[in-house]
Design an enzyme around this catalytic site. Structure first.
Site, PDB file in Angstrom:
ATOM      1  N   GLU A  88       0.141   3.671   1.693  1.00  0.00           N
ATOM      2  CA  GLU A  88       0.194   4.149   3.082  1.00  0.00           C
ATOM      3  C   GLU A  88       1.589   3.952   3.679  1.00  0.00           C
ATOM      4  OE1 GLU A  88      -2.354   5.577   5.431  1.00  0.00           O
ATOM      5  OE2 GLU A  88      -2.766   6.197   3.390  1.00  0.00           O
ATOM      6  N   SER A 130       0.812  -1.224   0.000  1.00  0.00           N
ATOM      7  CA  SER A 130       0.000   0.000   0.000  1.00  0.00           C
ATOM      8  C   SER A 130       0.844   1.272   0.000  1.00  0.00           C
ATOM      9  CB  SER A 130      -0.873  -0.008   1.249  1.00  0.00           C
ATOM     10  OG  SER A 130      -1.435   1.247   1.479  1.00  0.00           O
ATOM     11  N   TYR A 186      -1.758   0.295  10.663  1.00  0.00           N
ATOM     12  CA  TYR A 186      -2.015  -0.383   9.377  1.00  0.00           C
ATOM     13  C   TYR A 186      -0.784  -0.286   8.483  1.00  0.00           C
ATOM     14  CZ  TYR A 186      -3.682  -0.933   4.568  1.00  0.00           C
ATOM     15  OH  TYR A 186      -3.820  -1.320   3.255  1.00  0.00           O
TER      16      TYR A 186
HETATM   17  P1  NAP Z   1     -11.403  -4.830   1.684  1.00  0.00           P
HETATM   18  O1  NAP Z   1     -12.555  -4.505   0.793  1.00  0.00           O
HETATM   19  O2  NAP Z   1     -11.390  -4.320   3.082  1.00  0.00           O
HETATM   20  O3  NAP Z   1     -11.285  -6.449   1.718  1.00  0.00           O
HETATM   21  C1  NAP Z   1     -10.496  -7.087   2.659  1.00  0.00           C
HETATM   22  C2  NAP Z   1     -10.698  -8.584   2.523  1.00  0.00           C
HETATM   23  O4  NAP Z   1      -9.889  -9.261   3.520  1.00  0.00           O
HETATM   24  C3  NAP Z   1     -12.148  -9.062   2.766  1.00  0.00           C
HETATM   25  O5  NAP Z   1     -12.438 -10.090   1.856  1.00  0.00           O
HETATM   26  C4  NAP Z   1     -12.082  -9.613   4.199  1.00  0.00           C
HETATM   27  O6  NAP Z   1     -13.068 -10.581   4.461  1.00  0.00           O
HETATM   28  C5  NAP Z   1     -10.703 -10.251   4.161  1.00  0.00           C
HETATM   29  N1  NAP Z   1     -10.170 -10.548   5.482  1.00  0.00           N
HETATM   30  C6  NAP Z   1     -10.016  -9.709   6.530  1.00  0.00           C
HETATM   31  N2  NAP Z   1      -9.495 -10.361   7.581  1.00  0.00           N
HETATM   32  C7  NAP Z   1      -9.306 -11.650   7.197  1.00  0.00           C
HETATM   33  C8  NAP Z   1      -8.814 -12.814   7.837  1.00  0.00           C
HETATM   34  N3  NAP Z   1      -8.396 -12.802   9.109  1.00  0.00           N
HETATM   35  N4  NAP Z   1      -8.761 -13.964   7.125  1.00  0.00           N
HETATM   36  C9  NAP Z   1      -9.198 -14.008   5.847  1.00  0.00           C
HETATM   37  N5  NAP Z   1      -9.693 -12.947   5.185  1.00  0.00           N
HETATM   38  C10 NAP Z   1      -9.741 -11.780   5.862  1.00  0.00           C
HETATM   39  O7  NAP Z   1     -10.034  -4.374   1.010  1.00  0.00           O
HETATM   40  P2  NAP Z   1      -9.721  -3.972  -0.525  1.00  0.00           P
HETATM   41  O8  NAP Z   1      -9.947  -2.520  -0.692  1.00  0.00           O
HETATM   42  O9  NAP Z   1     -10.347  -4.953  -1.416  1.00  0.00           O
HETATM   43  O10 NAP Z   1      -8.135  -4.163  -0.547  1.00  0.00           O
HETATM   44  C11 NAP Z   1      -7.549  -5.412  -0.863  1.00  0.00           C
HETATM   45  C12 NAP Z   1      -6.144  -5.455  -0.300  1.00  0.00           C
HETATM   46  O11 NAP Z   1      -5.378  -4.395  -0.864  1.00  0.00           O
HETATM   47  C13 NAP Z   1      -6.039  -5.266   1.210  1.00  0.00           C
HETATM   48  O12 NAP Z   1      -4.942  -6.030   1.645  1.00  0.00           O
HETATM   49  C14 NAP Z   1      -5.741  -3.792   1.374  1.00  0.00           C
HETATM   50  O13 NAP Z   1      -5.084  -3.553   2.588  1.00  0.00           O
HETATM   51  C15 NAP Z   1      -4.856  -3.558   0.168  1.00  0.00           C
HETATM   52  N6  NAP Z   1      -4.842  -2.216  -0.400  1.00  0.00           N
HETATM   53  C16 NAP Z   1      -6.016  -1.609  -0.721  1.00  0.00           C
HETATM   54  C17 NAP Z   1      -5.983  -0.365  -1.323  1.00  0.00           C
HETATM   55  C18 NAP Z   1      -7.246   0.340  -1.726  1.00  0.00           C
HETATM   56  O14 NAP Z   1      -7.185   1.546  -1.987  1.00  0.00           O
HETATM   57  N7  NAP Z   1      -8.365  -0.356  -1.845  1.00  0.00           N
HETATM   58  C19 NAP Z   1      -4.740   0.233  -1.619  1.00  0.00           C
HETATM   59  C20 NAP Z   1      -3.578  -0.443  -1.299  1.00  0.00           C
HETATM   60  C21 NAP Z   1      -3.636  -1.686  -0.697  1.00  0.00           C
HETATM   61  P3  NAP Z   1     -14.566 -10.177   4.964  1.00  0.00           P
HETATM   62  O15 NAP Z   1     -15.361  -9.927   3.714  1.00  0.00           O
HETATM   63  O16 NAP Z   1     -14.999 -11.384   5.718  1.00  0.00           O
HETATM   64  O17 NAP Z   1     -14.439  -8.951   5.818  1.00  0.00           O
HETATM   65  O1  F7E Z   2      -9.137   8.044   3.794  1.00  0.00           O
HETATM   66  C1  F7E Z   2      -9.590  11.515   4.981  1.00  0.00           C
HETATM   67  C2  F7E Z   2      -8.692  10.588   5.790  1.00  0.00           C
HETATM   68  O2  F7E Z   2     -10.175   5.971   4.694  1.00  0.00           O
HETATM   69  C3  F7E Z   2      -8.609   8.910   2.821  1.00  0.00           C
HETATM   70  C4  F7E Z   2      -7.297   2.044   2.323  1.00  0.00           C
HETATM   71  O3  F7E Z   2      -7.813   1.341   1.210  1.00  0.00           O
HETATM   72  O4  F7E Z   2      -6.091   3.537   0.902  1.00  0.00           O
HETATM   73  C5  F7E Z   2      -7.046   3.490   1.934  1.00  0.00           C
HETATM   74  O5  F7E Z   2      -6.593   4.193   3.085  1.00  0.00           O
HETATM   75  C6  F7E Z   2      -8.372  10.296   3.421  1.00  0.00           C
HETATM   76  C7  F7E Z   2      -7.622  10.275   4.765  1.00  0.00           C
HETATM   77  O6  F7E Z   2      -8.418   5.851   2.846  1.00  0.00           O
HETATM   78  C8  F7E Z   2     -12.912  11.206   6.359  1.00  0.00           C
HETATM   79  O7  F7E Z   2      -8.238  11.257   6.961  1.00  0.00           O
HETATM   80  C9  F7E Z   2     -11.563  12.812   5.841  1.00  0.00           C
HETATM   81  O8  F7E Z   2      -6.662  11.293   4.753  1.00  0.00           O
HETATM   82  O9  F7E Z   2     -10.644   6.650   2.301  1.00  0.00           O
HETATM   83  P1  F7E Z   2      -9.692   6.581   3.420  1.00  0.00           P
HETATM   84  P2  F7E Z   2      -6.894   5.740   3.337  1.00  0.00           P
HETATM   85  O10 F7E Z   2      -6.760   5.970   4.782  1.00  0.00           O
HETATM   86  O11 F7E Z   2      -6.077   6.584   2.427  1.00  0.00           O
HETATM   87  C10 F7E Z   2      -4.813   2.970   1.229  1.00  0.00           C
HETATM   88  C11 F7E Z   2      -3.933   3.070   0.015  1.00  0.00           C
HETATM   89  C12 F7E Z   2      -4.914   1.615   1.807  1.00  0.00           C
HETATM   90  O12 F7E Z   2      -4.005   0.806   1.655  1.00  0.00           O
HETATM   91  C13 F7E Z   2      -6.012   1.358   2.785  1.00  0.00           C
HETATM   92  O13 F7E Z   2      -6.267  -0.024   2.902  1.00  0.00           O
HETATM   93  O14 F7E Z   2      -9.640  10.893   3.709  1.00  0.00           O
HETATM   94  N1  F7E Z   2     -10.937  11.645   5.521  1.00  0.00           N
HETATM   95  N2  F7E Z   2     -12.762  12.567   6.363  1.00  0.00           N
HETATM   96  C14 F7E Z   2     -11.761  10.623   5.818  1.00  0.00           C
HETATM   97  N3  F7E Z   2     -11.610   9.302   5.670  1.00  0.00           N
HETATM   98  C15 F7E Z   2     -12.632   8.509   6.063  1.00  0.00           C
HETATM   99  N4  F7E Z   2     -12.522   7.168   5.900  1.00  0.00           N
HETATM  100  N5  F7E Z   2     -13.781   9.010   6.604  1.00  0.00           N
HETATM  101  C16 F7E Z   2     -13.967  10.366   6.783  1.00  0.00           C
HETATM  102  O15 F7E Z   2     -15.011  10.802   7.275  1.00  0.00           O
END
Ligand code: NAP
Ligand code: F7E
Length: 329
Positions: A130, A128, A152
């Site tokens: 992050e 990520s 995280y």
């Molecule tokens: P998500 O919608 O939160 O999906 C997370 C998945 O992990 C769900 O299927 C969840 O199952 C499963 N999970 C959680 N805990 C588990 C456990 N103990 N054992 C088995 N499965 C488990 O996340 P996403 O947005 O699709 O992201 C996919 C991956 O990319 C994650 O690793 C995330 O951290 C990473 N990532 C995401 C972003 C982004 O912007 N979306 C960016 C960079 C990296 P349940 O359905 O049962 O909850």
């Molecule tokens: O926040 C600001 C918050 O929760 C984005 C995950 O998929 O991307 C995701 O992480 C920004 C932050 O995503 C609210 O403070 C303001 O600056 O949508 P987010 P994230 O934290 O960037 C990375 C790449 C991952 O890997 C993670 O798994 O938005 N913000 N107000 C808020 N965010 C939330 N959620 N809710 C608010 O009300």
């Protein structure tokens, strides 16, 4: 020969889109699913995409190594995509131990199962942006130093380096995709884009009046999940495992993203937005901007969807979902 893929986190946003992409490519797709008391709810994204009956689901949890060993032994996958994680940054301050166990050590559990049972399988780790946190360079690439700012992000940094280490130690074909934020109509409503598009749709339909947000000055490099899962697949089609940044190269504030959503339904953001100090994070990632040059040059990958197109698609999907729900009473 039909290729077999195992996707952990198949019920999540990326897992669902990746499963769809792999099915379209003719793969035999298997998913690892943890036990939930909400039977029939965890797989709602697979249903939304109309692919639930085309994937094979296995009972496995990242916290239970033997369930992973058994699943990999049963599936004998050619490719393993490790997408499972506790993925919500804000929750990682409330549940730091669980986040470390799943998002960090869970990666080792999957890698160990691959190394033990199917060492020739290709492995993808969902790293990520992050991990860059307090950014050390205005544009972040594969060589930019990391500075994580949440439990995280610290956990993801472990997952990234253990993947690199298993590649270097055991010769696994292991790749780490450093993906910047990617969203879609299947994004969880706790994340800011979907929280905004869902609230905008509710306000438009007269079901809500306000939207409460935290730090709207934060900036993110947002792309579409459908585009980003293609990059995951491309990484595993290369001769060698490697690390790649996947991003759009454009950064936008939460405020501007929110304006795009309100504008789409001809409402004024100022009339509905409330800033809630309780939603600010203990440590913020102020700005992220990815440099996807390596992915473009080596994988031939470029993002296809603009932020404006994606936010409009998300608002429209939320309007449709809410209208459907209304009809069902
Ligand atoms: P998500 O919608 O939160 O999906 C997370 C998945 O992990 C769900 O299927 C969840 O199952 C499963 N999970 C959680 N805990 C588990 C456990 N103990 N054992 C088995 N499965 C488990 O996340 P996403 O947005 O699709 O992201 C996919 C991956 O990319 C994650 O690793 C995330 O951290 C990473 N990532 C995401 C972003 C982004 O912007 N979306 C960016 C960079 C990296 P349940 O359905 O049962 O909850
Ligand atoms: O926040 C600001 C918050 O929760 C984005 C995950 O998929 O991307 C995701 O992480 C920004 C932050 O995503 C609210 O403070 C303001 O600056 O949508 P987010 P994230 O934290 O960037 C990375 C790449 C991952 O890997 C993670 O798994 O938005 N913000 N107000 C808020 N965010 C939330 N959620 N809710 C608010 O009300």
């Amino acid at each position: 020969m039909t290729k077999r893929a195992l996707v952990t986190g198949i019920t999540g946003q990326d897992g669902a889109y990746l499963a769809q992409l792999l099915l379209d490519k003719g793969y035999d797709v298997h998913g690892a699913v943890r036990r939930s008391s909400h039977g029939g709810v965890a797989d709602h994204r697979l249903k939304w995409l109309g692919i639930l009956d085309r994937v094979k689901l296995h009972d496995a949890d990242l916290l239970d190594p033997s369930s992973l060993l058994r699943t990999i032994a049963a599936v004998q996958p050619d490719e393993v995509y490790n997408l499972a994680a506790q993925s919500f940054v804000a929750t990682s301050w409330q549940q730091p131990i669980l986040t470390s166990q799943v998002t960090a050590l869970g990666v080792t559990n999957v890698l160990e199962a691959v190394r033990t049972i199917k060492p020739d399988a290709r492995f993808y780790q969902a790293s990520s942006s992050e991990m860059y946190g307090l950014i050390q360079h205005p544009e972040q690439s594969e060589t930019t130093p990391f500075y994580p700012r949440s439990p995280y992000a610290v956990a993801k940094l472990y997952g990234h380096w253990i993947t690199v280490n298993y590649r270097e130690s055991f010769g696994l074909h292991a790749s780490s995709g450093i993906l910047f934020n990617h969203e879609s109509p299947l994004r969880g409503t706790e994340f800011v884009t979907r929280k905004v598009t869902d609230a905008v749709a509710r306000i438009k339909l007269g079901l809500a009046r306000e939207l409460r947000l935290g730090n709207i000055d934060a900036k993110r490099d947002w792309g579409h999940a459908r585009d980003y899962v293609e990059a995951m697949w491309l990484m595993l089609q290369q001769d060698q495992g490697d690390d790649y940044v996947i991003a759009t190269g454009r950064t936008t504030s939460v405020r501007e993203m929110c304006e795009i959503a309100f504008r789409h339904v001809e409402l004024s953001m100022e009339d509905h937005l409330v800033i809630d100090p309780d939603l600010f994070r203990p440590a913020e990632v102020d700005v992220l901007l990815g440099d996807p040059s390596k992915a473009r040059e080596k994988l031939g990958w470029t993002p296809k969807t603009s932020l404006e197109e994606m936010i409009r698609e998300m608002v429209d999907a939320d309007l449709e979902r809410l209208r459907d729900r209304g009809h069902r009473g």
